[in-house]
Design an enzyme around this catalytic site. Structure first.
Site, PDB file in Angstrom:
ATOM      1  N   ASP A  10     -12.082 -12.145 -60.174  1.00 12.36           N
ATOM      2  CA  ASP A  10     -13.086 -11.128 -59.912  1.00 12.36           C
ATOM      3  C   ASP A  10     -13.718 -10.817 -61.273  1.00 12.36           C
ATOM      4  OD1 ASP A  10     -14.419  -8.880 -58.652  1.00 12.36           O
ATOM      5  OD2 ASP A  10     -12.948  -7.608 -59.686  1.00 12.36           O
ATOM      6  N   ASP A  12     -15.952  -7.512 -62.292  1.00 14.42           N
ATOM      7  CA  ASP A  12     -15.921  -6.106 -62.712  1.00 14.42           C
ATOM      8  C   ASP A  12     -14.493  -5.554 -62.626  1.00 14.42           C
ATOM      9  OD1 ASP A  12     -18.868  -5.739 -62.936  1.00 14.42           O
ATOM     10  OD2 ASP A  12     -18.816  -6.109 -60.780  1.00 14.42           O
TER      11      ASP A  12
HETATM   12  C1  BG6 Z   1     -18.302  -5.428 -57.552  1.00 13.92           C
HETATM   13  C2  BG6 Z   1     -17.974  -4.069 -58.102  1.00 13.92           C
HETATM   14  O1  BG6 Z   1     -17.794  -6.415 -58.404  1.00 13.92           O
HETATM   15  O2  BG6 Z   1     -19.717  -5.604 -57.445  1.00 13.92           O
HETATM   16  C3  BG6 Z   1     -18.649  -2.976 -57.302  1.00 13.92           C
HETATM   17  O3  BG6 Z   1     -16.576  -3.880 -58.058  1.00 13.92           O
HETATM   18  C4  BG6 Z   1     -20.144  -3.248 -57.228  1.00 13.92           C
HETATM   19  O4  BG6 Z   1     -18.400  -1.732 -57.911  1.00 13.92           O
HETATM   20  C5  BG6 Z   1     -20.374  -4.636 -56.633  1.00 13.92           C
HETATM   21  O5  BG6 Z   1     -20.793  -2.279 -56.397  1.00 13.92           O
HETATM   22  C6  BG6 Z   1     -21.844  -5.016 -56.526  1.00 13.92           C
HETATM   23  O6  BG6 Z   1     -22.397  -5.160 -57.813  1.00 13.92           O
HETATM   24  P1  BG6 Z   1     -23.936  -5.297 -58.125  1.00 13.92           P
HETATM   25  O7  BG6 Z   1     -23.944  -5.652 -59.610  1.00 13.92           O
HETATM   26  O8  BG6 Z   1     -24.487  -6.418 -57.299  1.00 13.92           O
HETATM   27  O9  BG6 Z   1     -24.585  -4.012 -57.827  1.00 13.92           O
HETATM   28 MG    MG Z   2     -13.430  -5.688 -59.500  1.00 16.94          MG
END
Ligand code: BG6
Ligand code: MG
Length: 214
Positions: A10, A12
């Site tokens: 993963d 984030d």
């Molecule tokens: C995930 C995060 O990896 O990505 C979430 O844990 C986030 O918090 C989601 O909302 C979507 O991310 P993005 O960058 O497309 O808004």
């Molecule tokens: Mg994550």
């Protein structure tokens, strides 16, 4: 478990602590919508894609939006998020990430990304680690978001591997659920709430011993 041929990460909260930036941006979005939103509420949003996250926040506040307003709040949140990570660089990689990527590559273990984020390719680039990844599956390429296992199943498939040959590293409950549903061994990282949920739990990636799995 031995015979591991790939590591699926993963993004984030596992490779970089952008999870905090998502939280801050959602707080500001919820505040603008007049909805109270806590750290505990945010736990359920970790790993969840942008659209589903906004839906969950609206549900918390018992609010609905027109489709135009919904879209504009998605843009609003993403702008706050992107502004907050404008200086992101290799220095922001979490402990143990770079060493593990280098070790896996040198041992011939494949490396994949399985992220819900549509910003993932740009972030990998900024972190200077794109070159390590044999496959990148992100929020732009999946039909069913986490906790559905599609993002990890697509990663394994692109690598020509069975889920039983891959490890999934996750910081979110939705991601661990996705990994387990897909038949992957789940490694929870840096989120104590995963201690009794993931198959293996690590405080951070410096604790991981790849030798034990290959
Ligand atoms: C995930 C995060 O990896 O990505 C979430 O844990 C986030 O918090 C989601 O909302 C979507 O991310 P993005 O960058 O497309 O808004
Ligand atoms: Mg994550």
């Amino acid at each position: 478990m031995a015979n591991v041929k790939a590591l699926l990460f993963d993004l984030d909260g596992v490779l970089v602590s952008t999870e905090k930036n998502h939280f801050i941006a959602w707080c500001e979005t919820a505040r603008t919508l007049g909805i109270s939103f806590s750290k505990e509420d945010n736990e359920a949003l970790k790993g969840v894609n942008r659209v589903d996250s906004l839906k969950q926040i609206l549900k918390l506040g018992n609010k609905t939006l027109s489709s135009e307003a919904f879209e504009s709040f998605l843009v609003f949140k993403n702008k706050i998020y992107l502004d907050s990570i404008s200086t992101l660089s290799e220095a922001d990689l979490l402990p143990g990430v770079h060493a593990l990527l280098r070790q896996a590559q040198s041992m011939g273990v494949k490396i994949g990304l399985g992220s819900s984020s549509k910003n993932a390719p740009m972030i990998l680039d900024r972190l200077g680690v794109k070159r390590f990844f044999d496959v990148v599956i992100d929020g732009n390429g999946v039909t069913y978001p986490k906790p559905h296992p599609e993002v990890f199943l697509n990663g394994a498939k692109a690598l020509g591997l069975d889920p039983s040959e891959c490890l999934v590293f996750e910081d979110a409950l939705s991601g661990v659920t996705a990994a387990k549903e897909g038949g992957f061994l789940s490694i929870g990282v840096g989120n104590p709430l995963l201690q009794n949920v993931a198959d293996v739990y690590l405080n951070n990636l410096t604790e991981f011993r790849l030798e034990a799995y290959v």
